[in-house]
Design an enzyme around this catalytic site. Structure first.
Site, PDB file in Angstrom:
ATOM      1  N   SER A 277       0.838  -1.209   0.000  1.00  0.00           N
ATOM      2  CA  SER A 277       0.000   0.000   0.000  1.00  0.00           C
ATOM      3  C   SER A 277       0.863   1.245   0.000  1.00  0.00           C
ATOM      4  CB  SER A 277      -0.870   0.025   1.265  1.00  0.00           C
ATOM      5  OG  SER A 277      -1.562   1.257   1.367  1.00  0.00           O
TER       6      SER A 277
ATOM      7  N   TYR B  12      -2.464  -1.071  10.798  1.00  0.00           N
ATOM      8  CA  TYR B  12      -2.520  -1.480   9.389  1.00  0.00           C
ATOM      9  C   TYR B  12      -1.267  -1.043   8.620  1.00  0.00           C
ATOM     10  CZ  TYR B  12      -4.085  -1.394   4.483  1.00  0.00           C
ATOM     11  OH  TYR B  12      -4.182  -1.559   3.133  1.00  0.00           O
TER      12      TYR B  12
HETATM   13  P1  NAD Z   1     -11.323  -6.330  -0.070  1.00  0.00           P
HETATM   14  O1  NAD Z   1     -12.142  -6.188   1.146  1.00  0.00           O
HETATM   15  O2  NAD Z   1     -12.003  -6.575  -1.334  1.00  0.00           O
HETATM   16  O3  NAD Z   1     -10.262  -7.499   0.103  1.00  0.00           O
HETATM   17  C1  NAD Z   1      -9.690  -7.870   1.329  1.00  0.00           C
HETATM   18  C2  NAD Z   1      -9.949  -9.352   1.498  1.00  0.00           C
HETATM   19  O4  NAD Z   1      -9.216  -9.834   2.613  1.00  0.00           O
HETATM   20  C3  NAD Z   1     -11.389  -9.708   1.783  1.00  0.00           C
HETATM   21  O5  NAD Z   1     -12.114  -9.911   0.596  1.00  0.00           O
HETATM   22  C4  NAD Z   1     -11.255 -10.987   2.592  1.00  0.00           C
HETATM   23  O6  NAD Z   1     -11.527 -12.115   1.772  1.00  0.00           O
HETATM   24  C5  NAD Z   1      -9.792 -11.036   2.989  1.00  0.00           C
HETATM   25  N1  NAD Z   1      -9.609 -11.281   4.416  1.00  0.00           N
HETATM   26  C6  NAD Z   1      -9.616 -10.381   5.429  1.00  0.00           C
HETATM   27  N2  NAD Z   1      -9.406 -11.016   6.599  1.00  0.00           N
HETATM   28  C7  NAD Z   1      -9.247 -12.329   6.310  1.00  0.00           C
HETATM   29  C8  NAD Z   1      -8.993 -13.485   7.083  1.00  0.00           C
HETATM   30  N3  NAD Z   1      -8.832 -13.421   8.419  1.00  0.00           N
HETATM   31  N4  NAD Z   1      -8.917 -14.688   6.455  1.00  0.00           N
HETATM   32  C9  NAD Z   1      -9.081 -14.773   5.112  1.00  0.00           C
HETATM   33  N5  NAD Z   1      -9.314 -13.705   4.321  1.00  0.00           N
HETATM   34  C10 NAD Z   1      -9.386 -12.505   4.923  1.00  0.00           C
HETATM   35  O7  NAD Z   1     -10.434  -5.019  -0.140  1.00  0.00           O
HETATM   36  P2  NAD Z   1      -9.154  -4.633  -1.021  1.00  0.00           P
HETATM   37  O8  NAD Z   1      -9.023  -3.187  -0.810  1.00  0.00           O
HETATM   38  O9  NAD Z   1      -9.224  -5.172  -2.374  1.00  0.00           O
HETATM   39  O10 NAD Z   1      -7.970  -5.327  -0.240  1.00  0.00           O
HETATM   40  C11 NAD Z   1      -6.999  -6.145  -0.874  1.00  0.00           C
HETATM   41  C12 NAD Z   1      -5.627  -5.715  -0.451  1.00  0.00           C
HETATM   42  O11 NAD Z   1      -5.393  -4.401  -0.930  1.00  0.00           O
HETATM   43  C13 NAD Z   1      -5.412  -5.661   1.054  1.00  0.00           C
HETATM   44  O12 NAD Z   1      -4.165  -6.250   1.363  1.00  0.00           O
HETATM   45  C14 NAD Z   1      -5.382  -4.187   1.342  1.00  0.00           C
HETATM   46  O13 NAD Z   1      -4.576  -3.911   2.453  1.00  0.00           O
HETATM   47  C15 NAD Z   1      -4.760  -3.662   0.078  1.00  0.00           C
HETATM   48  N6  NAD Z   1      -4.929  -2.228  -0.183  1.00  0.00           N
HETATM   49  C16 NAD Z   1      -6.184  -1.689  -0.348  1.00  0.00           C
HETATM   50  C17 NAD Z   1      -6.304  -0.331  -0.609  1.00  0.00           C
HETATM   51  C18 NAD Z   1      -7.652   0.304  -0.825  1.00  0.00           C
HETATM   52  O14 NAD Z   1      -7.733   1.537  -0.847  1.00  0.00           O
HETATM   53  N7  NAD Z   1      -8.720  -0.434  -1.007  1.00  0.00           N
HETATM   54  C19 NAD Z   1      -5.175   0.468  -0.701  1.00  0.00           C
HETATM   55  C20 NAD Z   1      -3.925  -0.100  -0.523  1.00  0.00           C
HETATM   56  C21 NAD Z   1      -3.824  -1.449  -0.272  1.00  0.00           C
END
Ligand code: NAD
Ligand code: MG
Length: 292
Positions: free
Chosen positions: A184, A197
């Site tokens: 991120s 986080y």
């Molecule tokens: P998202 O909610 O679609 O995906 C996160 C997923 O994590 C969930 O769908 C869930 O299946 C999984 N998860 C959470 N806890 C879990 C557990 N205990 N066991 C199994 N699965 C679990 O959201 P996203 O934003 O697509 O997140 C994906 C990645 O992107 C993450 O690592 C997040 O930190 C990163 N990210 C997101 C953003 C943003 O702005 N959305 C920015 C930077 C990084």
């Protein structure tokens, strides 16, 4: 054809909305775009065998759709509460004539992580691509609002699972395999309300770089993707304050959040065997900010 990236996707203000963690993409408004109707493959990942954690929604889902359209068989992990989102992804993978395998379960458990890798190998006949993408983000205004249980859940989901899954996958990975972390912009420029986080995202970036050095000589590449603000369930299920959500992405030079579909090709690029000199790299997509 030219497309203006500032007007391609929804801009703030967004409606107020909240869901219990982990949230469903299918219940967000507007619905996120994961490339369902837009991603076109060209055989870049033919015959690959991938496991994507958090593959039900967000960046993981965008990568799952793109990988299948590039010719890969794909297993996805997610939490049992996310079955509705996961079913849609499996159907999209199967529509491409690829194997789609649903492997729900909680990554905070070491034994489950080991089983997940073994189940992937059994279902796909191996594993050559691991995307450590699942993540937990719960905003807290003060460090005093973060309980030890919260802290532990964030560390387990975002750091331990990456460590356990990588260790287990390496038992099966041959030269030419790849590991990709979703890190991120928070790894480099942490927000005041994302203390726990942001620590984990810095860890993912650092893990990417050490493991690239350790595994490079074995022919296994390790890279990361660093998103900026992306419109996903993570943000509407405790990841952002309501105020932040309503103006989400408005402070970037694009004036809007990114959509998961806009990052799909980055995961493909890093997994593509033709990107054979990309190792220890973190590719960003933050709309003008961020520092990968
Ligand atoms: P998202 O909610 O679609 O995906 C996160 C997923 O994590 C969930 O769908 C869930 O299946 C999984 N998860 C959470 N806890 C879990 C557990 N205990 N066991 C199994 N699965 C679990 O959201 P996203 O934003 O697509 O997140 C994906 C990645 O992107 C993450 O690592 C997040 O930190 C990163 N990210 C997101 C953003 C943003 O702005 N959305 C920015 C930077 C990084
Ligand atoms: Mg989800």
């Amino acid at each position: 054809m030219t497309v203006d990236p500032t007007t391609t996707y929804p801009k703030p203000p967004f409606d107020k909305q909240t869901q219990p963690f982990p949230g469903l993409a299918g219940q967000m408004h507007p619905k996120p775009d994961h490339g369902e109707t837009s991603y076109v493959g060209s055989g870049r990942l033919t015959g690959r065998k991938a496991l994507i954690t958090g593959g039900d929604s967000g960046m993981g889902r965008a990568a799952a759709i793109a990988f299948a359209r590039e010719g890969a068989d794909v297993a996805i992990n997610y939490l049992p509460d996310e079955e509705a989102d996961a079913r849609e992804v499996i159907a999209l993978i199967e529509k491409e004539g690829r194997k789609g395998v649903a492997l729900p379960g909680d990554l905070r458990d070491e034994t489950f992580c080991e089983t997940l890798i073994e189940d992937t190998v059994a279902a796909l006949g191996g594993i050559d691509t691991l995307v450590n993408n699942a993540g937990r983000q719960q905003q807290a205004q003060s460090i005093t609002d973060i309980s030890s249980e919260d802290f532990d859940a964030t560390m387990k989901t975002n750091i331990y699972a990456m460590f356990w899954l990588t260790k287990a996958a390496l038992k099966h990975m041959k030269p030419g395999s790849v590991i990709i972390q979703t890190t991120s912009e928070q790894a480099y420029d942490p927000s005041a309300n994302l203390v726990d986080y942001a620590i984990t995202k810095a860890a993912g970036m650092n893990f990417t770089k050490s493991m690239a050095k350790q595994l490079g000589p074995k022919g296994i590449r390790v890279n990361g993707v660093a998103p900026g603000p992306i419109w996903t369930p993570l943000q509407v299920s405790g990841g952002a304050t309501m105020e932040k959500l309503q103006g989400f992405g408005g402070d970037t030079p694009m004036g809007r959040p990114g959509q998961p579909a806009e990052l799909a090709s980055i995961y493909v690029q890093l997994a593509d065997p033709k990107a054979s000199y990309a190792n220890g790299q973190v590719y960003g997509a933050a709309g003008g900010g961020g520092q990968p």
